[in-house]
Design an enzyme around this catalytic site. Structure first.
Site, PDB file in Angstrom:
ATOM      1  CB  THR A  13      -0.919   0.007   1.251  1.00 16.06           C
ATOM      2  OG1 THR A  13      -1.839  -1.066   1.125  1.00 16.06           O
ATOM      3  CG2 THR A  13      -1.681   1.297   1.402  1.00 16.06           C
ATOM      4  CG  ASP A  58      -1.926  -6.677  -2.629  1.00 16.97           C
ATOM      5  OD1 ASP A  58      -1.717  -7.448  -1.671  1.00 16.97           O
ATOM      6  OD2 ASP A  58      -2.862  -5.871  -2.658  1.00 16.97           O
ATOM      7  CB  SER A  59       2.456  -8.103   0.746  1.00 17.83           C
ATOM      8  OG  SER A  59       1.416  -8.060   1.684  1.00 17.83           O
ATOM      9  CB  SER A  60      -2.318 -10.869  -1.252  1.00 19.03           C
ATOM     10  OG  SER A  60      -2.824  -9.763  -0.581  1.00 19.03           O
ATOM     11  CB  THR A  90       0.270  -4.174   6.217  1.00 20.07           C
ATOM     12  OG1 THR A  90      -0.982  -4.138   5.542  1.00 20.07           O
ATOM     13  CG2 THR A  90       0.871  -2.790   6.289  1.00 20.07           C
ATOM     14  CG  ASP A  91      -2.817  -7.626   3.252  1.00 23.44           C
ATOM     15  OD1 ASP A  91      -3.228  -6.994   4.254  1.00 23.44           O
ATOM     16  OD2 ASP A  91      -3.322  -7.507   2.125  1.00 23.44           O
ATOM     17  CD  GLN A 273      -7.926 -22.178  17.083  1.00 15.77           C
ATOM     18  OE1 GLN A 273      -8.897 -21.580  17.529  1.00 15.77           O
ATOM     19  NE2 GLN A 273      -8.044 -23.363  16.511  1.00 15.77           N
ATOM     20  CB  CYS A 274      -4.336 -17.904  22.605  1.00 12.00           C
ATOM     21  SG  CYS A 274      -5.713 -18.860  23.201  1.00 12.00           S
TER      22      CYS A 274
HETATM   23  N1  ASP Z   1      -2.867  -5.493   0.300  1.00 13.76           N
HETATM   24  C1  ASP Z   1      -1.796  -4.636   0.742  1.00 13.76           C
HETATM   25  C2  ASP Z   1      -0.515  -5.439   0.731  1.00 13.76           C
HETATM   26  O1  ASP Z   1      -0.313  -6.230   1.600  1.00 13.76           O
HETATM   27  C3  ASP Z   1      -2.087  -4.103   2.096  1.00 13.76           C
HETATM   28  C4  ASP Z   1      -1.056  -3.163   2.670  1.00 13.76           C
HETATM   29  O2  ASP Z   1       0.045  -2.990   2.203  1.00 13.76           O
HETATM   30  O3  ASP Z   1      -1.400  -2.534   3.693  1.00 13.76           O
HETATM   31  O4  ASP Z   1       0.257  -5.310  -0.173  1.00 13.76           O
END
Ligand code: ASP
Length: 337
Positions: A13, A58-60, A90-91, A273-274
């Protein structure tokens, strides 16, 4: 002498622009935007260069190949720079931070991952502070490990998790103190920082594509549905269990499946999971049999760190018993027993 920092821009992002289909990274756009940030270029800041990755992601879409690409960029530029800032979506940032912490053996320079929730080009963007503070921290050279800086907190990379999809303080490390907090000043928690590796040079272990899976246990789960994938397809499984490592015992299928998976060479790692606390196999009847079936405890490792550690250990070509032992050892500050 002025410190020199290498900024590796992988996407995310932070550098995205609006398009008809939503935010997306734009090739060749970001460098001039960074040069236009006065604070980043003022005399008290380290000198910096930027390498733009191709393609920007996009880090996905980050996978093993991109982790290796980031690792190679750090290795190839290691002697030229005092530290590295990796701009990343961030993902999956916590996964990449974990992966880099394992693949960069003998690291003795700061590698700081950061990004933002709002693109640099938008109003109220959190990119400026995340970026400027990360470059400063990389230049100060007080940490010598892979870290994640976001929203005022410097976290150990392999203890970090993304905790908010829209908050500007989007990461936390629920099982380990922050390494530093950036308020008016940057306060380091020096007791929590690992000393630099001395007398060893950097060695990059590139990850191999390995079939790894994460299975989250839920009330009513029918383990038999997962049998073939657990016993035939996967080499490493992170089992996200309830609480301190508990699995339902209404279904007798799981333990024989774990046993069969283990005999097949699969490493089953039990995480919780915690977000905070640790796995204690045997604390309850519902977890006691897991060890006997061949599962290993992930203690308080995050799922992100456990996934990355499995990739790392399988990439080292170790035999199964050594992988089991090492999964339960603390290799880079990712696990506290
Ligand atoms: N979808 C974005 C990514 O991970 C989200 C982000 O960067 O905040 O590339």
């Amino acid at each position: 002498m002025k410190k020199r920092i290498c900024i590796l821009y992988t996407g995310g992002t932070i550098g995205m622009v609006p398009t008809e289909k939503g935010y997306a990274p734009k090739k060749g756009y970001f460098y001039d935007r960074l040069r236009a940030i006065e604070d980043l270029n003022e005399p008290n800041m380290p000198d910096w260069d930027m390498i733009e990755f191709e393609p920007l992601l996009d880090s996905s879409n980050i996978a093993v190949d991109q982790w290796n690409q980031i690792g190679r960029a750090i290795r190839d530029n290691y002697d030229t720079y005092d530290g590295f800032v990796v701009l990343h979506g961030t993902d999956t940032m916590a996964y990449t931070a974990s992966a880099l912490s394992f693949m960069l053996e003998g690291l003795s320079k700061p590698v700081i991952l950061t990004g933002s929730q709002i693109p640099l080009c938008q109003l109220r963007s959190d990119a400026r502070d995340n970026l400027i503070t990360s470059v400063l921290i990389a230049g100060q050279g007080i940490v010598h490990e892979v870290c994640l800086y976001f929203g005022g907190k410097l976290l150990r990379g392999n203890c970090a998790v993304k905790t908010s999809a829209d908050g500007l303080i989007a990461f936390d490390s629920p099982n380990f103190h922050s390494l530093a907090e950036a308020g008016i000043d940057i306060h380091y928690n020096t007791d929590a920082i690992v000393p630099p590796s001395k007398g060893v040079s950097l060695n990059l272990v590139e990850f191999r594509q390995t079939s790894i899976g994460v299975l989250k246990v839920f009330p009513g789960i029918q383990f038999s549905l997962f049998e073939s994938i657990m016993t035939e397809s996967l080499k490493g499984i992170v089992l996200e269990t309830f609480g301190a490592g508990n699995i339902p015992s209404y279904d007798d299928a799981l333990l024989p499946i774990i046993k069969k998976a283990f005999e097949h060479g699969t490493i089953v790692t039990v995480c919780s999971q915690c977000p905070s606390g640790t796995v204690k196999l045997g604390a309850y009847q519902t977890s006691a049999a897991l060890t006997g079936a061949g599962a290993v405890s992930g203690y308080n490792m995050t799922t992100e760190a456990a996934v990355a550690k499995l990739y790392y250990l399988f990439s080292l070509d170790l035999d199964r018993d050594l992988i089991k032992t090492k999964m339960e050892e603390n290799l880079r500050g990712e696990l506290i027993k």
